[in-house]
Design a protein around this motif. Structure first.
Motif, PDB file in Angstrom:
ATOM      1  N   ASP A  64      -9.032   8.286  -2.379  1.00 21.49           N
ATOM      2  CA  ASP A  64      -8.241   9.142  -3.250  1.00 21.49           C
ATOM      3  C   ASP A  64      -6.739   8.974  -3.146  1.00 21.49           C
ATOM      4  OD1 ASP A  64      -8.879   9.932  -0.713  1.00 21.49           O
ATOM      5  OD2 ASP A  64      -8.359  12.014  -1.079  1.00 21.49           O
ATOM      6  N   ALA A  65      -6.215   8.914  -1.912  1.00 18.66           N
ATOM      7  CA  ALA A  65      -4.782   9.116  -1.745  1.00 18.66           C
ATOM      8  C   ALA A  65      -3.979   7.832  -1.624  1.00 18.66           C
ATOM      9  CB  ALA A  65      -4.532   9.982  -0.526  1.00 18.66           C
ATOM     10  N   VAL A  66      -4.651   6.704  -1.764  1.00 20.28           N
ATOM     11  CA  VAL A  66      -4.033   5.432  -1.403  1.00 20.28           C
ATOM     12  C   VAL A  66      -4.128   4.437  -2.553  1.00 20.28           C
ATOM     13  CG1 VAL A  66      -5.049   3.456  -0.220  1.00 20.28           C
ATOM     14  CG2 VAL A  66      -3.944   5.249   1.107  1.00 20.28           C
ATOM     15  N   GLU A  67      -3.101   3.647  -2.732  1.00 21.25           N
ATOM     16  CA  GLU A  67      -3.121   2.709  -3.856  1.00 21.25           C
ATOM     17  C   GLU A  67      -2.391   1.414  -3.503  1.00 21.25           C
ATOM     18  OE1 GLU A  67      -4.695   2.593  -7.664  1.00 21.25           O
ATOM     19  OE2 GLU A  67      -3.932   4.576  -7.094  1.00 21.25           O
ATOM     20  N   TRP A  68      -3.029   0.290  -3.837  1.00 23.62           N
ATOM     21  CA  TRP A  68      -2.321  -0.995  -3.737  1.00 23.62           C
ATOM     22  C   TRP A  68      -1.546  -1.197  -5.035  1.00 23.62           C
ATOM     23  CZ3 TRP A  68      -1.804  -3.838   0.520  1.00 23.62           C
ATOM     24  CH2 TRP A  68      -2.740  -3.678   1.554  1.00 23.62           C
ATOM     25  N   VAL A  69      -0.243  -1.363  -4.912  1.00 25.10           N
ATOM     26  CA  VAL A  69       0.569  -1.523  -6.121  1.00 25.10           C
ATOM     27  C   VAL A  69       1.415  -2.792  -6.034  1.00 25.10           C
ATOM     28  CG1 VAL A  69       0.713   0.974  -6.439  1.00 25.10           C
ATOM     29  CG2 VAL A  69       2.538  -0.229  -5.193  1.00 25.10           C
ATOM     30  N   ASP A  70       1.901  -3.189  -7.179  1.00 23.89           N
ATOM     31  CA  ASP A  70       2.828  -4.327  -7.237  1.00 23.89           C
ATOM     32  C   ASP A  70       4.069  -3.987  -6.403  1.00 23.89           C
ATOM     33  OD1 ASP A  70       5.094  -5.946  -8.195  1.00 23.89           O
ATOM     34  OD2 ASP A  70       3.633  -6.712  -9.638  1.00 23.89           O
ATOM     35  N   ALA A  71       4.357  -4.834  -5.416  1.00 26.26           N
ATOM     36  CA  ALA A  71       5.406  -4.483  -4.457  1.00 26.26           C
ATOM     37  C   ALA A  71       6.787  -4.408  -5.102  1.00 26.26           C
ATOM     38  CB  ALA A  71       5.430  -5.492  -3.305  1.00 26.26           C
ATOM     39  N   ARG A  72       6.999  -5.213  -6.145  1.00 26.43           N
ATOM     40  CA  ARG A  72       8.334  -5.255  -6.738  1.00 26.43           C
ATOM     41  C   ARG A  72       8.457  -4.419  -7.998  1.00 26.43           C
ATOM     42  NH1 ARG A  72      10.381 -10.287  -4.095  1.00 26.43           N
ATOM     43  NH2 ARG A  72       8.401 -11.344  -3.882  1.00 26.43           N
ATOM     44  N   ASN A  73       7.324  -4.053  -8.562  1.00 24.56           N
ATOM     45  CA  ASN A  73       7.386  -3.480  -9.901  1.00 24.56           C
ATOM     46  C   ASN A  73       6.294  -2.435 -10.096  1.00 24.56           C
ATOM     47  OD1 ASN A  73       8.323  -3.138 -12.421  1.00 24.56           O
ATOM     48  ND2 ASN A  73       7.619  -5.116 -13.226  1.00 24.56           N
ATOM     49  N   HIS A  74       6.320  -1.415  -9.252  1.00 21.87           N
ATOM     50  CA  HIS A  74       5.220  -0.452  -9.287  1.00 21.87           C
ATOM     51  C   HIS A  74       5.522   0.730 -10.201  1.00 21.87           C
ATOM     52  CE1 HIS A  74       7.706   1.896  -6.593  1.00 21.87           C
ATOM     53  NE2 HIS A  74       7.822   0.833  -5.815  1.00 21.87           N
ATOM     54  N   GLY A  75       6.802   0.997 -10.454  1.00 20.15           N
ATOM     55  CA  GLY A  75       7.169   2.074 -11.367  1.00 20.15           C
ATOM     56  C   GLY A  75       6.811   3.471 -10.899  1.00 20.15           C
ATOM     57  N   LEU A  76       6.571   3.636  -9.608  1.00 17.14           N
ATOM     58  CA  LEU A  76       6.228   4.970  -9.095  1.00 17.14           C
ATOM     59  C   LEU A  76       7.457   5.636  -8.472  1.00 17.14           C
ATOM     60  CD1 LEU A  76       2.814   4.163  -7.350  1.00 17.14           C
ATOM     61  CD2 LEU A  76       3.210   5.173  -9.608  1.00 17.14           C
ATOM     62  N   ALA A  77       7.468   6.942  -8.506  1.00 17.08           N
ATOM     63  CA  ALA A  77       8.561   7.690  -7.872  1.00 17.08           C
ATOM     64  C   ALA A  77       8.282   7.767  -6.378  1.00 17.08           C
ATOM     65  CB  ALA A  77       8.655   9.083  -8.478  1.00 17.08           C
ATOM     66  N   LEU A 116       0.839  -1.198   0.000  1.00 14.68           N
ATOM     67  CA  LEU A 116       0.000   0.000   0.000  1.00 14.68           C
ATOM     68  C   LEU A 116       0.873   1.247   0.000  1.00 14.68           C
ATOM     69  CD1 LEU A 116      -3.100   0.626   0.270  1.00 14.68           C
ATOM     70  CD2 LEU A 116      -2.578   1.234   2.625  1.00 14.68           C
ATOM     71  N   LEU A 117       0.680   2.097  -0.998  1.00 17.19           N
ATOM     72  CA  LEU A 117       1.413   3.365  -1.035  1.00 17.19           C
ATOM     73  C   LEU A 117       0.446   4.538  -0.898  1.00 17.19           C
ATOM     74  CD1 LEU A 117       4.127   2.836  -3.808  1.00 17.19           C
ATOM     75  CD2 LEU A 117       4.255   2.435  -1.338  1.00 17.19           C
ATOM     76  N   VAL A 118       0.959   5.614  -0.358  1.00 16.90           N
ATOM     77  CA  VAL A 118       0.166   6.819  -0.135  1.00 16.90           C
ATOM     78  C   VAL A 118       0.722   7.922  -1.019  1.00 16.90           C
ATOM     79  CG1 VAL A 118      -0.538   8.529   1.565  1.00 16.90           C
ATOM     80  CG2 VAL A 118      -0.224   6.151   2.249  1.00 16.90           C
ATOM     81  N   HIS A 119      -0.168   8.616  -1.692  1.00 17.34           N
ATOM     82  CA  HIS A 119       0.243   9.740  -2.533  1.00 17.34           C
ATOM     83  C   HIS A 119       0.358  10.970  -1.653  1.00 17.34           C
ATOM     84  CE1 HIS A 119      -0.312  12.723  -5.921  1.00 17.34           C
ATOM     85  NE2 HIS A 119       0.639  11.934  -6.366  1.00 17.34           N
ATOM     86  N   ARG A 120       1.559  11.584  -1.622  1.00 15.36           N
ATOM     87  CA  ARG A 120       1.771  12.714  -0.717  1.00 15.36           C
ATOM     88  C   ARG A 120       1.130  13.979  -1.265  1.00 15.36           C
ATOM     89  NH1 ARG A 120       4.889  12.389   3.492  1.00 15.36           N
ATOM     90  NH2 ARG A 120       5.305  14.627   3.447  1.00 15.36           N
ATOM     91  N   ALA A 121       0.191  14.518  -0.463  1.00 14.19           N
ATOM     92  CA  ALA A 121      -0.536  15.706  -0.900  1.00 14.19           C
ATOM     93  C   ALA A 121       0.158  16.980  -0.440  1.00 14.19           C
ATOM     94  CB  ALA A 121      -1.965  15.671  -0.354  1.00 14.19           C
TER      95      ALA A 121
END
Lengths: 233, 233
Positions: A118-131, A31-36
């Motif tokens: 809005d601010a939260v996303e479940w992503v692929d733990a090894r390969n999410h491609g997010l900064a 789970l990642l959080v998008h910093r607002a």
DNA sequence: AGAATAGTGTCTGTCAGACAGTATCGC
DNA sequence: GCGATACTGTCTGACAGACACTATTCT
């Protein structure tokens, strides 16, 4: 009451960060959080927050509080990974972050997303491609590593599973964590050995008598975690 | 420069504690410090000290500094074990202690004692019978546990050994850490397998060509740690 | 019958434990 | 030779990997 003040530079900020893992059809998710807000606005981070000594009994309690406040879940398993520290890891100054990992059963994943869409996303733990913000990329790698090592040492990640589950489902979870595919026969042999352990050894896995999962194929036996199971190799 | 002050209660004390281990004829030893001042005056503690953000680059650097300042040694290996935190573990208030363990070669043990003779003692790590300060008894147990697990997973504690050593000496060190006796043949088979590893695998152990330890019996082959060896399973 | 998944049987290689045996030193 | 320690050989059982096989459901 007299306010007892101290010089800010002599005390670091202390925060806790948590890598919450789950497993679904596409593998290991975190789970990642998008910093607002600043700092690192717009980047993705592990959920975390500052330690509140007046509220938290321990660092682990702080992590649990942060999970409940920010994500809306109380996870069955919470475990310390390691610390990160230094002057430069957070632009606000010398800081300590204590990293934990948590395991969330897959049938509770939806509840999280609903709570804070809005601010939260479940992503692929090894390969999410997010900064990722701060040193959270390192955090995530370390957390995955600790989790992986435990499973490789034959600890069963039962906290990731719903109450009842099939052996195949459990195998998929282990495969997702390890990042490789396991042999069905070998996997089941290990679990059988666990189930048939004689006292004083206690099995982690219990057969759910008579219960089977009915699908479009041959039904599968259901199992559940032993009462009081904890995820300790 | 303007002094930036904050409320004391909102920031915990942060300290580092270190369990320094060594091995001698009588087994696994750890260094304890006799507390000369309050709190917990008269009890025995692991060496430790407060984090100094203005001096220390990281928590690990703080641990290294404390070891040099208080004990007079710079150890080859320093590794984080876990944290301890809470309101009650130190009578001075909410605190965090980050525990590390360190390994000191047995031929450097004397140097430590000479530097700070009075207040410092090498004691049996498992059976010292001393009253320990704070939660340092838990600290010590956790540190021993982490060390033991690593050795049980076939990591070689070469940082405990002098430059050249015999296989038997290394076996004694492992036995001291594990708290049980190992089969000579099995132990040597494992080490031989390590030495004969083919690239890209790199052996941790290197034969010291021609060198033998001469005693009152058959001389033994000497070995040394690989250049750049680190104690990571 | 065929597709799909559950679940089993068995061969093989690797490795740890146990333990006996041989080798080489000082005396 | 004797004591002591270094070092080797070999048997055994446990277990992991690989893979083929059987079983039971739905369509």
């Amino acid at each position: 009451m007299q306010l007892n003040t101290i010089r800010r530079e002599l005390y670091p900020s202390v925060m806790v960060d948590i890598a919450i893992f789950s497993v679904d059809e596409s593998g290991l998710r975190v789970l990642l959080v998008h910093r607002a807000n600043e700092p690192q606005k717009g980047l993705w981070a592990l959920p975390g927050g500052f330690l509140k000594p007046d509220v938290d009994a321990t660092l682990e309690a702080a992590a649990r509080r942060v999970l409940i406040e920010k994500i809306g879940v109380d996870t069955p398993h919470l475990e310390e990974v390691c610390t990160f520290s230094g002057k430069d890891r957070d632009p606000r100054g010398w800081s300590i972050s204590v990293l934990f990992f948590a395991l969330l059963p897959r049938d509770q994943v939806q509840a999280v997303v609903k709570a804070k869409v809005d601010a939260v996303e479940w992503v692929d733990a090894r390969n999410h491609g997010l900064a990722m913000a701060f040193d959270h990329s390192d955090h995530l790698n370390r957390a995955i590593d600790v989790l992986k090592r435990k499973v490789a040492r034959h600890a069963l990640p039962l906290h990731l599973m719903p109450t009842n589950f099939t052996m195949t489902a459990l195998q998929r979870a282990c495969e997702a964590i390890l990042g490789l595919s396991l042999d069905k026969s070998v996997f089941r042999r290990r679990l059988k050995a666990d189930i048939e352990k004689q006292p004083p050894e206690i099995p982690d896995l219990v057969e759910v008598a008579g219960a089977t999962e009915t699908g479009h194929q041959r039904p599968a036996q259901l199992y559940k975690a032993r009462e009081g199971f904890v995820f300790l190799e």
